[in-house]
Design a protein around this motif. Structure first.
Motif, short mmCIF file in Angstrom:
data_model
loop_
_atom_site.label_atom_id
_atom_site.label_comp_id
_atom_site.label_asym_id
_atom_site.label_seq_id
_atom_site.Cartn_x
_atom_site.Cartn_y
_atom_site.Cartn_z
N TRP A 185 38.03 77.00 29.66
CA TRP A 185 36.90 75.93 29.76
C TRP A 185 37.07 74.87 28.81
CZ3 TRP A 185 33.63 75.14 25.80
CH2 TRP A 185 33.60 75.98 24.77
N VAL A 186 37.63 75.24 27.75
CA VAL A 186 37.80 74.13 26.54
C VAL A 186 38.66 73.17 27.27
CG1 VAL A 186 38.38 73.81 24.25
CG2 VAL A 186 37.47 75.91 24.69
N THR A 187 39.61 73.50 27.95
CA THR A 187 40.78 72.75 28.57
C THR A 187 39.89 71.77 29.58
OG1 THR A 187 42.14 74.18 28.61
CG2 THR A 187 42.85 72.48 30.17
N LYS A 188 38.94 72.14 30.33
CA LYS A 188 38.18 71.69 31.26
C LYS A 188 37.45 70.47 30.54
CE LYS A 188 37.55 75.06 34.57
NZ LYS A 188 36.77 76.27 35.47
N LEU A 189 36.78 70.95 29.49
CA LEU A 189 36.02 70.34 28.42
C LEU A 189 36.95 68.99 27.85
CD1 LEU A 189 33.37 69.66 26.91
CD2 LEU A 189 34.00 70.94 25.26
N LEU A 190 37.96 69.34 27.47
CA LEU A 190 38.90 68.39 26.89
C LEU A 190 39.23 67.22 28.00
CD1 LEU A 190 41.37 67.16 24.88
CD2 LEU A 190 42.87 68.58 26.42
N PHE A 191 39.49 67.49 29.30
CA PHE A 191 39.84 66.47 30.20
C PHE A 191 38.56 65.64 30.47
CE2 PHE A 191 43.70 68.91 31.12
CZ PHE A 191 44.70 67.86 30.68
N ALA A 192 37.50 66.51 30.43
CA ALA A 192 36.23 65.52 30.74
C ALA A 192 36.01 64.56 29.91
CB ALA A 192 34.91 66.76 30.75
N THR A 193 36.29 64.98 28.37
CA THR A 193 35.98 63.91 27.37
C THR A 193 36.98 62.98 27.39
OG1 THR A 193 35.38 65.78 25.85
CG2 THR A 193 36.05 63.70 24.80
N VAL A 194 38.39 63.30 27.75
CA VAL A 194 39.20 62.14 27.90
C VAL A 194 38.98 61.35 29.18
CG1 VAL A 194 41.83 62.08 28.65
CG2 VAL A 194 41.39 63.56 27.27
#
Length: 416
Positions: A94-103
Motif C-alpha cells: 500500500w505504501v508503494t501505491k501511495l508513492l506512485f500516487a505522490t509521484v
C-alpha cells in the motif's frame, strides 16, 4: 551562467522523475516476488501513477504561472522526497501505491513547469525543438540509470528481500540536492503570466480543445505514450517469464530500451534540423512495426537454462528493446510542434492537456498489456502493439495537415 544552471536543474529534476516513473516495471516484478501480489493487482500501479498525473494536471496546470515554474519544481521534488523516505520504513504494497500516487501528483507539476520553462528559455521553434529533445534525451538517460540503480539493490539470491527498498533513500537524497540547486537559480517568468488571468487560463484549456490541431495532437500523444509505457512497464516481466532471464538480469536488460530511447531522442534532435518532422516520424513508425515482426519470433520457444547471463541471453533480449531508437523522436517532436505554434502565454494550458492525455495513454497501455500478460502470454501482448502503431501513423498524417492549416490561419489572424 544563470540560464545554464536553470537548464541543468530542469534536466536533473526530469531525470529523477524518469527514475521513479519508469521504475514501475521493476517495482511490479519486485512486488510480485516480495509482497506476493498477482499480475492483475500489480498492473494497477500504473494507474496509481498516471491518474493523479491526469487529475492534478487538469486542475492546476493553468494556475502554475501564478505559483511560478521554479517553485512548482521545488514543491514536486519535496513531495517525492517525503514519499521515498517512507518506502524503506514501512515496507508494504500500500505504501508503494501511495508513492506512485505522490509521484504522479508531483510530476504533473514538474512536467508542466519544465516544458513551459523551455518556452521561456528559447527564442524560436528550432531552439525550442533542440532544447526539448535534449531534456527528453536526459529523461531517457534517467530511465537507463534507474534500471541499473534498482538492480544494484536487488538481492540476486533472494529477489524478494526487502533490501531493494533502500534504493528510495538514495532517491530522496537526490531530490533534496536538486531542490537546493533550484533555490539558487533565477527564471524570468513574466512572459508566462502575460495575457491570461488564472481563471481565464483554466478556461483556455477548453478553448484549446476546439482547435483541430490540438485534438489531433492529443490523439497522437495518447497513442505514443500507450505504446511506450506498455513496453517500458512490462519488459522486465517479459524478460523474466518469456525469455527466462534471472530477475536481476531481467531488470538490467530492460535498460536497453531506455538506452535506445535516450540515444534516439538525442539523435532525433539533430535529425529534425535536417529532415521535415512528418517524414522522419512516419518512417520511424513503419520501422517500429517491422522490428516487432522481426524481433518477437526470436522469443518463441526459448527454454530456461542455468547460468543465463549477458553473454548467452536470447537474441530477443537485445533486438526487441531497440524499438526505442525508432520510437524516441516522436514524442518530443510532436510536443515541440504544437507548443511552437502557440503563444507562450498558452503553453501552461497546453501542457496541462498534454500531461492529462499522456497519463491516460500510459495507464491504458500498461493496464491492457498487464491483462494480456495475465491471460495469454507476453509475446502476444507485444504483437498487439501493431494496432496502435497503425493508428499513430494515421494520426500523424492528420496532425501534419492540421499544422499546415493552422499556420495558414495564423497568417490571416484566424486561429479559433
Amino acid at each position: 551562467m544563470t540560464r545554464t544552471r536553470m537548464i541543468l536543474a530542469m534536466i536533473l529534476t526530469y531525470m529523477i522523475f524518469a527514475m521513479l516513473l519508469n521504475s514501475v516495471g521493476t517495482v511490479i516484478l519486485q512486488s510480485m516476488q516480495g509482497f506476493g501480489v498477482g499480475k492483475s493487482d500489480a498492473s494497477l500501479l500504473e494507474a496509481f501513477k498516471d491518474l493523479p498525473i491526469a487529475v492534478t494536471s487538469f486542475l492546476v496546470a493553468s494556475f502554475l504561472p501564478r505559483l511560478g515554474y521554479r517553485r512548482a519544481m521545488m514543491l514536486g521534488l519535496l513531495l517525492v522526497a517525503a514519499a521515498c523516505a517512507a518506502m524503506p520504513l514501512l515496507q508494504a504494497f500500500w505504501v508503494t501505491k501511495l508513492l506512485f500516487a505522490t509521484v504522479g501528483v508531483a510530476f504533473a507539476l514538474v512536467k508542466v513547469a519544465v516544458y513551459s520553462s523551455i518556452g521561456l528559455l528559447t527564442d524560436d521553434a528550432k531552439a525550442h525543438a533542440a532544447l526539448t529533445s535534449t531534456v527528453e534525451g536526459w529523461f531517457m538517460v534517467g530511465i537507463l540509470g534507474s534500471a541499473w540503480l534498482f538492480a544494484s539493490f536487488i538481492n540476486a539470491e533472494a529477489p524478494g528481500d526487502p533490501m531493494w527498498l533502500d534504493v528510495y533513500s538514495v532517491l530522496a537524497a537526490m531530490c533534496v540536492a536538486v531542490v537546493v540547486l533550484l533555490a539558487t537559480c533565477t527564471l524570468d517568468e513574466r512572459a508566462a503570466r502575460d495575457g491570461h488571468a488564472a481563471g481565464e487560463s483554466f478556461i483556455d484549456m477548453f478553448r484549446l480543445l476546439a482547435l483541430p490541431l490540438v485534438v489531433v495532437f492529443l490523439v497522437s500523444a495518447f497513442l505514443y505514450v500507450l505504446m511506450e509505457q506498455a513496453i517500458n512497464t512490462w519488459l522486465p516481466t517479459f524478460n523474466r517469464e518469456i525469455l527466462h532471464l534471472p530477475t536481476t538480469l531481467s531488470v538490467q536488460a530492460a535498460s536497453i530500451f531506455a538506452g535506445s530511447l535516450a540515444l534516439g531522442r538525442l539523435g532525433g534532435g539533430v535529425l529534425l534540423r535536417r529532415i521535415p518532422w512528418f517524414r522522419l516520424l512516419s518512417a520511424c513508425v513503419v520501422a517500429m512495426a517491422a522490428l516487432v515482426l522481426l524481433a518477437l519470433p526470436l522469443a518463441a520457444n526459448v527454454q530456461p537454462r542455468d547460468g543465463m547471463s549477458w553473454w548467452n541471453a536470447p537474441a530477443a533480449a537485445y533486438v526487441f528493446p531497440l524499438i526505442g531508437l525508432l520510437m524516441a523522436p516522436i514524442y518530443p517532436a510532436i510536443n515541440s510542434v504544437v507548443l511552437s505554434a502557440l503563444p507562450k502565454s498558452r503553453h501552461a494550458a497546453m501542457m496541462g492537456l498534454i500531461v492529462v492525455f499522456s497519463a491516460l495513454g500510459g495507464t491504458t497501455g500498461s493496464y491492457v498489456t498487464g491483462q494480456l500478460f495475465a491471460h495469454f502470454d507476453g509475446s502476444r501482448a507485444f504483437y498487439l502493439l501493431l494496432a496502435p502503431m497503425a493508428l499513430l501513423l494515421l494520426s500523424l498524417a492528420l496532425f501534419d495537415r492540421s499544422t499546415r492549416a493552422f499556420g495558414t490561419a495564423a497568417t490571416t489572424g484566424d486561429q479559433g
